[in-house]
Design a protein around this motif. Structure first.
Motif, mmCIF file in Angstrom:
data_model
loop_
_atom_site.group_PDB
_atom_site.id
_atom_site.type_symbol
_atom_site.label_atom_id
_atom_site.label_comp_id
_atom_site.label_asym_id
_atom_site.label_seq_id
_atom_site.Cartn_x
_atom_site.Cartn_y
_atom_site.Cartn_z
ATOM 1 N N GLY A 223 0.781 -1.232 0.000
ATOM 2 C CA GLY A 223 0.000 0.000 0.000
ATOM 3 C C GLY A 223 0.808 1.276 0.000
ATOM 4 N N THR A 224 2.126 1.174 0.189
ATOM 5 C CA THR A 224 2.966 2.375 0.181
ATOM 6 C C THR A 224 3.139 2.885 -1.249
ATOM 7 N N PRO A 225 3.390 4.194 -1.419
ATOM 8 C CA PRO A 225 3.586 4.728 -2.775
ATOM 9 C C PRO A 225 4.771 4.052 -3.467
ATOM 10 N N ARG A 226 4.619 3.793 -4.756
ATOM 11 C CA ARG A 226 5.642 3.141 -5.562
ATOM 12 C C ARG A 226 6.298 4.178 -6.450
ATOM 13 N N LEU A 227 7.619 4.167 -6.549
ATOM 14 C CA LEU A 227 8.280 5.011 -7.538
ATOM 15 C C LEU A 227 7.922 4.482 -8.924
ATOM 16 N N TRP A 228 7.545 5.372 -9.822
ATOM 17 C CA TRP A 228 7.172 4.919 -11.163
ATOM 18 C C TRP A 228 7.484 5.991 -12.197
ATOM 19 N N GLU A 229 7.571 5.500 -13.419
ATOM 20 C CA GLU A 229 7.955 6.353 -14.544
ATOM 21 C C GLU A 229 7.128 5.910 -15.752
ATOM 22 N N ALA A 230 6.305 6.793 -16.267
ATOM 23 C CA ALA A 230 5.516 6.485 -17.455
ATOM 24 C C ALA A 230 6.353 6.794 -18.690
ATOM 25 N N CYS A 231 6.638 5.761 -19.481
ATOM 26 C CA CYS A 231 7.346 6.003 -20.747
ATOM 27 C C CYS A 231 6.298 6.266 -21.824
ATOM 28 N N TYR A 232 6.522 7.331 -22.569
ATOM 29 C CA TYR A 232 5.523 7.812 -23.528
ATOM 30 C C TYR A 232 6.168 8.130 -24.862
ATOM 31 N N THR A 233 5.507 7.749 -25.944
ATOM 32 C CA THR A 233 5.971 8.139 -27.275
ATOM 33 C C THR A 233 5.422 9.526 -27.616
ATOM 34 N N MET A 234 6.210 10.289 -28.348
ATOM 35 C CA MET A 234 5.755 11.608 -28.783
ATOM 36 C C MET A 234 4.821 11.478 -29.985
ATOM 37 N N ASN A 235 5.032 10.423 -30.763
ATOM 38 C CA ASN A 235 4.104 10.115 -31.843
ATOM 39 C C ASN A 235 3.083 9.121 -31.303
ATOM 40 N N TRP A 236 2.192 8.651 -32.152
ATOM 41 C CA TRP A 236 1.124 7.768 -31.681
ATOM 42 C C TRP A 236 1.445 6.302 -31.867
ATOM 43 N N ASN A 237 2.378 5.969 -32.737
ATOM 44 C CA ASN A 237 2.627 4.563 -33.048
ATOM 45 C C ASN A 237 4.118 4.261 -33.029
ATOM 46 N N SER A 263 1.961 14.976 -10.811
ATOM 47 C CA SER A 263 0.972 15.184 -9.748
ATOM 48 C C SER A 263 0.546 13.877 -9.095
ATOM 49 N N LYS A 264 0.812 12.766 -9.782
ATOM 50 C CA LYS A 264 0.475 11.447 -9.234
ATOM 51 C C LYS A 264 1.702 10.711 -8.716
ATOM 52 N N GLY A 265 2.815 11.436 -8.608
ATOM 53 C CA GLY A 265 4.018 10.873 -8.015
ATOM 54 C C GLY A 265 4.952 10.187 -8.975
ATOM 55 N N GLY A 266 4.745 10.350 -10.279
ATOM 56 C CA GLY A 266 5.563 9.655 -11.268
ATOM 57 C C GLY A 266 6.533 10.563 -12.002
ATOM 58 N N ASN A 267 7.290 9.944 -12.894
ATOM 59 C CA ASN A 267 8.171 10.650 -13.831
ATOM 60 C C ASN A 267 7.633 10.436 -15.237
ATOM 61 N N LEU A 268 7.878 11.376 -16.120
ATOM 62 C CA LEU A 268 7.603 11.200 -17.543
ATOM 63 C C LEU A 268 8.917 10.931 -18.261
ATOM 64 N N LEU A 269 8.989 9.791 -18.961
ATOM 65 C CA LEU A 269 10.128 9.468 -19.819
ATOM 66 C C LEU A 269 9.621 9.568 -21.248
ATOM 67 N N LEU A 270 9.908 10.694 -21.886
ATOM 68 C CA LEU A 270 9.324 11.034 -23.186
ATOM 69 C C LEU A 270 10.249 10.597 -24.316
ATOM 70 N N ASN A 271 9.702 9.828 -25.232
ATOM 71 C CA ASN A 271 10.519 9.183 -26.264
ATOM 72 C C ASN A 271 10.595 9.949 -27.579
ATOM 73 N N VAL A 272 11.791 9.878 -28.189
ATOM 74 C CA VAL A 272 11.975 10.283 -29.581
ATOM 75 C C VAL A 272 12.692 9.143 -30.308
ATOM 76 N N GLY A 273 12.417 9.018 -31.592
ATOM 77 C CA GLY A 273 13.099 8.032 -32.423
ATOM 78 C C GLY A 273 13.903 8.752 -33.495
ATOM 79 N N PRO A 274 15.212 8.917 -33.312
ATOM 80 C CA PRO A 274 16.012 9.655 -34.290
ATOM 81 C C PRO A 274 15.991 9.025 -35.684
ATOM 82 N N GLN A 275 16.297 9.837 -36.676
ATOM 83 C CA GLN A 275 16.352 9.402 -38.072
ATOM 84 C C GLN A 275 17.612 8.560 -38.308
ATOM 85 N N PRO A 276 17.650 7.816 -39.396
ATOM 86 C CA PRO A 276 18.818 6.968 -39.640
ATOM 87 C C PRO A 276 20.116 7.736 -39.827
ATOM 88 N N ASP A 277 20.036 9.017 -40.186
ATOM 89 C CA ASP A 277 21.261 9.799 -40.354
ATOM 90 C C ASP A 277 21.771 10.370 -39.033
#
Length: 537
Positions: A223-237, A263-277
């Protein structure tokens, strides 16, 4: 830290169909070898990446060292299937680690336990007809993976190891606890995510919800708060570069997503996918810089804060806390020019906008609540932050949704917990003094309210929404369901109210959900609120 940058990059970027390209397109190993041989990101500039990360206001970076395709983005002594044997012929992680260190940004590594290339990895995909399993030994593969993991820590001294691809084997088979023990002996301060341990509750230093925000954060089994991190894509797919992707989360939505998560106690890990160059595409860079611009003004309300002391706020806003200061992120500017902090018992010393600290805001008590008067207009269209300095630690009496004086129960979208799972689409947005649940494209997303009634009664259920498309939906109250079809609102963009049916409730606490049952267009509706009106006797 609260805000990190995720980078998914590898030879799959050359295909331009995200990081699962080999499986999605069922590419034979020999054909995929072409991309491994010819990977040549001549425009990769680690100093530019570090500068962009700094501009964005991120406090750490995680990059893929090896994804499911098995290709190592570093100089590995244990395989020839790495960047040193590609056309590029140079280490990626070493120079990036040096640039990030110079910028003062801790660097961590994603590592896939699953491997579609190594001859000893099992099981194989059903379509892999060109790879025999004869002689394959998964134990021998784990020897290799363990050596590479040790190598990453020894050579590059990462702050985090972010595991993935763990779902095909048990903890024992993939040596989760042995590897975890080894890593902490090597570097006690190393952070390790829960995916080394198949995301089992209580294991790993932090949880990793993927592409959704847990409605009420995450807690440990006790029941104690858990450290957490939501990983999110900047695009949709997908996470890796997708040359066919044209739809992206807006900077406004990403800022609000960061606020929601923190606000819910988490971190945001925001993703990018670099180009092949080796370049990070302009769509991503522009959004990162806009987030950084917002954080330059409002960063104190994000970094180093803890979760909200309010279960919910009666307006479109969220709260973060640092010591005896509440930071109220107002995302929908109220029509009456005030915000209510429900049940706040602690005395307020002073309130002001972070963007205009010299000017104090008027504060008054209204029964159990604190009311803050705001300026006529929002300072920032995405989120204007009000700092509320208290005389001591915040003490808040829980506030519950209940009937008004006329007996009506109003359930606006901003008071809902938005339940979801991987691939969340629905989010709250503000349309000129109206907050609605929008982009509702998934049946797995649904708003949920908990409210109380002080007496038994029959209610007419009404839904207020703007037309989003033809959809079936249902309103579920304590397990009883009312089915309905969306109807077009006369004004299109603005909500109209429609009757759904009648329900009878006992006195006490109730749970109401609105679910999509059938979707035939872009999205179901822009839901403003659900209203329960006492039925005529």
């Amino acid at each position: 830290a609260k805000f990190g940058l995720f980078i998914h990059w590898g030879v799959y970027s050359m295909i331009g169909r995200e990081e699962w390209a080999r499986q999605i397109l069922q590419i034979p190993l020999r054909e995929y070898q072409y991309y491994a041989d010819n990977f040549n990101p001549v425009d990769f500039n680690p100093d530019e990446w570090a500068a962009l990360a700094k501009d964005a206001g991120v406090k750490y970076v995680i990059i893929t060292s090896k994804h499911h395709d098995g290709f190592s983005m570093f100089d590995s002594a244990y395989t020839d299937y790495d960047v040193m044997h590609a056309k590029y012929g140079k280490d990626i992680l070493g120079p990036l680690a040096a640039s990030m260190k110079k910028a003062g940004i801790p660097l961590g590594f994603y590592y896939s336990i699953m491997d579609w290339h190594h001859p000893d990895y099992l099981p194989r995909r059903s379509w892999e007809k060109d790879r025999t399993t004869k002689g394959a030994d998964f134990g021998r593969y784990m020897d290799f993976a363990t050596s590479q993991i040790r190598e990453l820590v020894t050579k590059y001294d990462p702050a985090v190891l972010w595991f993935d691809g763990e779902w095909e084997h048990s903890n024992a088979e993939q040596r989760a606890f042995v590897i975890g023990k080894m890593l902490l002996e090597m570097k006690p301060a190393l952070l390790i995510n829960d995916r080394l341990y198949k995301r089992e509750p209580g294991y790993g230093d932090f949880g990793t919800p993927e592409n959704y925000v847990p409605a009420t954060g995450i807690r440990n089994p006790d029941g104690t708060p858990r450290l957490w991190e939501a990983c999110y894509t900047m695009n949709w797919n997908g996470w890796g570069y997708n040359r066919y992707e044209t739809e992206f989360h807006s900077a406004s939505q990403l800022i609000r997503q960061l606020i929601e998560i923190v606000s819910k106690g988490g971190n945001l890990l925001l993703n990018v996918g670099p180009q092949p160059d080796g370049r990070i595409q302009a769509d991503f860079a522009a959004r990162l810089r806009r987030i950084g611009e917002w954080l330059k003004t409002n960063g104190e309300a994000v970094y180093g804060t803890t979760a909200s002391v309010f279960d919910r706020l009666p307006f479109f806003g969220r709260c973060t806390v640092k010591g005896t200061t509440l930071y109220v992120h107002v995302m929908g500017w109220p029509a009456d020019g005030t915000i209510v902090l429900p049940g706040l018992k602690t005395e307020v010393k002073r309130a002001y906008l972070i963007a205009d600290r010299a000017k104090a805001l008027a504060v008054r008590r209204a029964a159990k609540d604190v009311v803050v008067t705001l300026p006529a207009r929002a300072v920032d269209p995405d989120a204007t932050v009000v700092a509320v300095e208290l005389a001591g630690p915040p003490v808040v009496e829980p506030w519950k949704i209940a009937a008004g004086k006329d007996g009506r129960i109003e359930l606006p979208a901003y008071l809902a917990d938005i339940q979801s799972e991987m691939g969340q689409r629905a989010y709250l947005d503000y349309f000129y003094r109206t907050t609605m649940l929008t982009n509702w494209q998934s049946v797995a997303d649904y708003p949920e309210w908990v409210f109380t009634t002080d007496r038994a009664g029959t209610y007419e259920v009404r839904a207020s929404y703007a037309w989003g498309g033809k959809a079936g939906y249902e309103v579920e109250v304590d397990g009883d369901k009312l089915a309905a079809q969306t109807e077009s609102s006369p004004s299109g963009y603005f909500p109209a109210t429609f009757s759904v049916g009648k329900i009878t409730l006992k006195a006490g606490e109730h749970k109401l959900r609105v679910r999509i049952t059938a979707l035939t267009n872009n999205h179901a509706m822009n839901l403003e609120k659900v209203i329960l009106v006492p039925a005529e006797k």
